[in-house]
Design an enzyme around this catalytic site. Structure first.
Site, PDB file in Angstrom:
ATOM      1  N   ARG A   1      -1.469  -3.810  -3.254  1.00 56.61           N
ATOM      2  CA  ARG A   1      -0.339  -3.041  -3.763  1.00 56.61           C
ATOM      3  C   ARG A   1       0.842  -3.972  -4.038  1.00 56.61           C
ATOM      4  O   ARG A   1       0.987  -5.006  -3.390  1.00 56.61           O
ATOM      5  CB  ARG A   1       0.082  -1.967  -2.752  1.00 56.61           C
ATOM      6  CG  ARG A   1      -0.858  -0.759  -2.722  1.00 56.61           C
ATOM      7  CD  ARG A   1      -0.359   0.319  -1.775  1.00 56.61           C
ATOM      8  NE  ARG A   1      -0.391  -0.119  -0.399  1.00 56.61           N
ATOM      9  CZ  ARG A   1       0.635  -0.576   0.274  1.00 56.61           C
ATOM     10  NH1 ARG A   1       1.839  -0.647  -0.290  1.00 56.61           N
ATOM     11  NH2 ARG A   1       0.519  -0.964   1.529  1.00 56.61           N
TER      12      ARG A   1
ATOM     13  N   TYR B   1      -5.858  -2.337  -9.255  1.00 57.37           N
ATOM     14  CA  TYR B   1      -6.060  -2.269  -7.803  1.00 57.37           C
ATOM     15  C   TYR B   1      -5.841  -0.839  -7.276  1.00 57.37           C
ATOM     16  O   TYR B   1      -4.896  -0.156  -7.698  1.00 57.37           O
ATOM     17  CB  TYR B   1      -5.115  -3.246  -7.067  1.00 57.37           C
ATOM     18  CG  TYR B   1      -5.185  -3.023  -5.580  1.00 57.37           C
ATOM     19  CD1 TYR B   1      -6.290  -3.489  -4.863  1.00 57.37           C
ATOM     20  CD2 TYR B   1      -4.238  -2.274  -4.907  1.00 57.37           C
ATOM     21  CE1 TYR B   1      -6.412  -3.224  -3.511  1.00 57.37           C
ATOM     22  CE2 TYR B   1      -4.343  -2.010  -3.555  1.00 57.37           C
ATOM     23  CZ  TYR B   1      -5.439  -2.491  -2.863  1.00 57.37           C
ATOM     24  OH  TYR B   1      -5.574  -2.209  -1.526  1.00 57.37           O
TER      25      TYR B   1
ATOM     26  N   LYS C   1      -1.813   6.872  -3.144  1.00 57.12           N
ATOM     27  CA  LYS C   1      -0.452   6.607  -2.674  1.00 57.12           C
ATOM     28  C   LYS C   1       0.596   7.260  -3.584  1.00 57.12           C
ATOM     29  O   LYS C   1       1.607   7.776  -3.109  1.00 57.12           O
ATOM     30  CB  LYS C   1      -0.209   5.100  -2.609  1.00 57.12           C
ATOM     31  CG  LYS C   1      -1.216   4.351  -1.759  1.00 57.12           C
ATOM     32  CD  LYS C   1      -1.217   4.839  -0.341  1.00 57.12           C
ATOM     33  CE  LYS C   1      -2.081   3.958   0.543  1.00 57.12           C
ATOM     34  NZ  LYS C   1      -2.131   4.459   1.920  1.00 57.12           N
TER      35      LYS C   1
ATOM     36  N   HIS D   1       1.492   9.281   5.922  1.00 57.42           N
ATOM     37  CA  HIS D   1       0.516   8.183   5.897  1.00 57.42           C
ATOM     38  C   HIS D   1      -0.191   8.158   7.255  1.00 57.42           C
ATOM     39  O   HIS D   1       0.063   7.291   8.083  1.00 57.42           O
ATOM     40  CB  HIS D   1       1.281   6.874   5.643  1.00 57.42           C
ATOM     41  CG  HIS D   1       0.416   5.692   5.352  1.00 57.42           C
ATOM     42  ND1 HIS D   1       0.817   4.400   5.602  1.00 57.42           N
ATOM     43  CD2 HIS D   1      -0.822   5.595   4.818  1.00 57.42           C
ATOM     44  CE1 HIS D   1      -0.133   3.566   5.230  1.00 57.42           C
ATOM     45  NE2 HIS D   1      -1.136   4.256   4.761  1.00 57.42           N
TER      46      HIS D   1
ATOM     47  N   SER E   1      -0.431   0.039   6.693  1.00 56.56           N
ATOM     48  CA  SER E   1      -1.662  -0.363   6.018  1.00 56.56           C
ATOM     49  C   SER E   1      -2.355  -1.514   6.764  1.00 56.56           C
ATOM     50  O   SER E   1      -1.686  -2.411   7.274  1.00 56.56           O
ATOM     51  CB  SER E   1      -1.328  -0.849   4.608  1.00 56.56           C
ATOM     52  OG  SER E   1      -0.519   0.102   3.973  1.00 56.56           O
TER      53      SER E   1
ATOM     54  N   CYS F   1      -3.892  -1.629   9.592  1.00 60.30           N
ATOM     55  CA  CYS F   1      -3.682  -1.692  11.043  1.00 60.30           C
ATOM     56  C   CYS F   1      -4.780  -0.927  11.778  1.00 60.30           C
ATOM     57  O   CYS F   1      -4.608  -0.562  12.939  1.00 60.30           O
ATOM     58  CB  CYS F   1      -2.320  -1.126  11.427  1.00 60.30           C
ATOM     59  SG  CYS F   1      -0.973  -2.256  11.091  1.00 60.30           S
TER      60      CYS F   1
ATOM     61  N   ASP G   1      -6.365   8.222   6.176  1.00 57.86           N
ATOM     62  CA  ASP G   1      -5.210   7.548   5.575  1.00 57.86           C
ATOM     63  C   ASP G   1      -4.025   8.477   5.267  1.00 57.86           C
ATOM     64  O   ASP G   1      -2.892   8.061   5.404  1.00 57.86           O
ATOM     65  CB  ASP G   1      -5.648   6.851   4.273  1.00 57.86           C
ATOM     66  CG  ASP G   1      -4.607   5.877   3.744  1.00 57.86           C
ATOM     67  OD1 ASP G   1      -4.041   5.127   4.553  1.00 57.86           O
ATOM     68  OD2 ASP G   1      -4.365   5.861   2.526  1.00 57.86           O
TER      69      ASP G   1
ATOM     70  N   ARG H   1     -12.210  -4.200  -0.128  1.00 61.53           N
ATOM     71  CA  ARG H   1     -12.268  -2.774   0.209  1.00 61.53           C
ATOM     72  C   ARG H   1     -13.642  -2.171  -0.032  1.00 61.53           C
ATOM     73  O   ARG H   1     -14.428  -2.671  -0.840  1.00 61.53           O
ATOM     74  CB  ARG H   1     -11.269  -2.019  -0.687  1.00 61.53           C
ATOM     75  CG  ARG H   1      -9.825  -2.436  -0.509  1.00 61.53           C
ATOM     76  CD  ARG H   1      -9.222  -1.779   0.694  1.00 61.53           C
ATOM     77  NE  ARG H   1      -7.849  -2.160   0.954  1.00 61.53           N
ATOM     78  CZ  ARG H   1      -6.952  -1.373   1.519  1.00 61.53           C
ATOM     79  NH1 ARG H   1      -7.261  -0.138   1.859  1.00 61.53           N
ATOM     80  NH2 ARG H   1      -5.737  -1.793   1.770  1.00 61.53           N
TER      81      ARG H   1
HETATM   82  C1  OXD Z   1      -2.870   1.103   2.065  1.00 61.48           C
HETATM   83  C2  OXD Z   1      -4.176   1.727   1.780  1.00 61.48           C
HETATM   84  O1  OXD Z   1      -2.543   0.064   1.471  1.00 61.48           O
HETATM   85  O2  OXD Z   1      -4.480   2.735   2.440  1.00 61.48           O
HETATM   86  O3  OXD Z   1      -2.136   1.639   2.900  1.00 61.48           O
HETATM   87  O4  OXD Z   1      -4.904   1.267   0.890  1.00 61.48           O
HETATM   88 MN    MN Z   2      -2.891   3.476   3.676  1.00 63.49          MN
END
Ligand code: OXD
Ligand code: MN
Length: 584
Positions: free
Chosen positions: A70, A198, A207, A227, A249, A251, A276, A364
């Site tokens: 991002r 992306y 998002k 989130h 993100s 984590c 998420d 990912r």
């Molecule tokens: C983020 C995702 O970047 O969930 O938070 O992809």
């Molecule tokens: Mn996320």
């Protein structure tokens, strides 16, 4: 195909005039449509078919090397008044933003197909769900949106019934970072994204819609778009508590939502609702109820293996799209943390000789939630699940203890607002720098954080039965930089204490920052954790916390007079308790 909805039809025509695609395809979401798109991408090299014997129906996509995360510095919230976007967002005047973006969209789909992707965020029959339409020139976006959302005909029917949808326009443009922008127009419920393929920049349902635009919609309509993961924690006696957890993100939200209980905790079960994003509404029963607006996971791959999380590992052995992982000689996907296999090709498609990382740290997987072996039977429930506890958690080397509980909702809002975490590879920029990330929403809140904190306080006044609020930190390190807590499945020990607190069954000590378990309150059977380490994890350094509260006070000052007085009072009262404790 087209639609009976005049506003959708007009918008599609208008976009086609601007972007001049060769053809327009209205996505139905069917299997045939999907396999045709996959075939097109395999032929163009956008997808590489992985070993069908080990990974049936799995593909690898390599993004442009400059387009792997991002881009928060290129992401804008465009509201009429700059103050409505707040210091937490980059802002542009909407008219100027439209002019800038439309110049980049002009002719951008020439030679390409324009896909019209109707989607629904949340179960199509849920009153909490909301719809959108993404127009894109990327077939990779279409196949990902099909996994991540309820995409196609059913969503279009709902849009036609409701005559309301979020408009998302996306083009790969020329993929140049100089011509890459992600712009949000919450007052118009629209998004324009150009120059990136992306996930977080291009899959606009995620998002851009489900957080930035939805957070704005949620404030107007009296709910919360967060989130957060959503998980069910079932005790051996069969009772399930649903927990929502906000973590920045990368984590470990996906791992926590799919947690595998340790063998020494027989009878405990975990059920995933979402990994998420969480939309929270006060239900007719006065409780906060949650739905997961997504239908799949766009998860971080490195570190996933049979030992860290066999649920996640097993889930991605079939019907999965990988992005930016490495390859073995026999075309199997490979990433750092994989216990077997040898990478021979890195994430950029170059021969790999063992130097540096083979997979990108933000590589990912995209996979349907239905493939999750512990997918909750209530994950598709239109009325959502009742939330017993909310967790806030960051990646903190020091200061934050393993777990503590806020005194009440208003104090919980302060705990969330004051959250901080080390930055990760999920966004472009320096890694490992501690920054405030209120409710893990710093990159995602579509309006002024001060108004957002006020809204959180107001939602608390609407519900008759509120969840308890906790802060957790799995990432404490000792002087040598070693993690003090084992994490992964062992986090269930903390969730057990939390579940028992919700039932009024677990003990805690009151401190200046909230309630902490004593060593004997936490089930550490079979963990082999050194008692001194546990003691450090469960105690607070009052001097460090005094500084932390001062720093949170300064952070709130950035939002000036818009900060709700109730939140300031909470901050002052924790600071006073710390001073009293220091003086004692
Ligand atoms: C983020 C995702 O970047 O969930 O938070 O992809
Ligand atoms: Mn996320």
């Amino acid at each position: 195909m087209s639609t009976s909805n005049a506003s959708l039809k007009n918008w599609v025509e208008e976009v086609a005039r601007l972007t001049t695609p060769d053809s327009i395809h209205w996505c139905t979401g069917s299997d045939t449509e999907n396999s045709n798109l996959v075939d097109v991408m395999v032929r163009s090299g956008d997808l590489i078919k992985l070993n069908p014997l080990t990974h049936p129906n799995c593909y690898l996509h390599r993004s442009h090397p400059s387009d792997v995360a991002r881009v928060e510095h290129l992401t804008y919230v465009c509201t009429k008044s700059r103050e409505d976007a707040g210091p937490n967002n980059h802002w542009k005047d909407p008219a100027e933003a439209h002019r800038k973006m439309d110049a980049l969209f002009a002719g951008s789909m020439r030679g390409r197909t324009m896909y019209v992707v109707p989607y629904c965020m949340g179960p199509v029959d849920s009153p909490f769900a909301r719809c959108g339409v993404e127009i894109t020139d990327s077939p990779y976006v279409v196949v990902n949106m099909r996994i991540m959302t309820r995409m196609g005909d059913d969503a279009l029917r709902r849009i036609e019934r409701e005559n309301s949808f979020v408009k998302g326009l996306h083009s790969l443009g020329d993929l140049s970072p100089d011509r890459r922008f992600i712009m949000h127009f919450p007052e118009e419920l629209s998004i324009k994204s150009v120059g990136s393929g992306y996930g977080g920049n291009a899959l606009l349902g995620k998002k851009c819609h489900a957080l930035r635009i939805a957070s704005w919609q949620a404030r107007e309509e009296g709910w919360l778009a967060e989130h957060m993961l959503i998980m069910g924690v079932q005790s051996p006696s069969g009772e399930t508590h649903y927990i929502a957890g906000a973590f920045p993100s990368a984590c470990g939200k996906t791992n926590l939502a799919m947690l595998v209980p340790p063998e020494s905790m027989p009878g405990w079960k975990i059920w995933t609702v979402g990994d998420d994003i969480c939309w929270l509404q006060v239900g007719a029963d006065g409780q906060l109820r949650a739905i997961n607006p997504e239908a799949g996971y766009f998860g971080v791959v490195p570190g996933t293996n049979r030992k860290t999380n066999c649920n996640a590992y097993d889930m991605i052995q079939r019907d999965t799209i990988f992005t930016n992982v490495a390859l073995t000689a026999d075309n199997q996907p490979w990433w750092e943390g994989m216990e077997t296999g040898t990478p021979v090709t890195d994430w950029q498609g170059k021969p790999y000789s063992g130097n540096g990382l083979a997979a990108h740290p933000n590589s990912r997987f995209t996979v349907s939630a239905k493939q999750n072996p512990i997918y909750s039977s209530l994950a598709e429930a239109p009325e959502g699940v009742p939330i017993s506890a909310i967790l806030f958690g960051g990646r903190r080397r020091e200061v934050a203890p393993l777990v503590y509980e806020a005194r009440n909702w208003a104090h919980g809002v302060l705990v969330g607002a004051g959250m901080a975490s080390e930055t990760t590879a999920a966004a472009v920029g320096q890694m490992g720098v501690v920054r405030r990330d209120s409710m893990a929403m710093k990159p995602f809140c579509g309006y002024n954080f001060a108004d957002y904190f006020k809204h959180w306080l107001a939602v608390g006044k609407k519900a008759t039965k509120l969840p308890r609020v906790f802060h957790v930190n799995w990432f404490r390190q000792d002087k040598n930089g070693k993690f003090m807590w084992p994490g992964y499945g062992e986090n269930l020990r903390v969730l057990k204490w939390i579940a028992q607190r919700c039932e009024g069954k677990a003990m805690a000590v009151e401190t200046a920052i909230g309630f902490l378990p004593r060593a004997q309150d936490l089930d550490v059977t079979g963990l082999n954790l050194d008692p001194a380490t546990l003691q450090t994890l469960l105690s607070i350094d009052e001097a460090a916390w005094k500084q932390e509260m001062e720093s949170i006070g300064k952070y709130l000052d950035e939002y000036q007079t818009r900060v709700p007085a109730e939140l300031r009072k909470e901050q002052q009262s924790v600071a006073q308790r710390l001073s009293a404790a220091n003086a004692a």
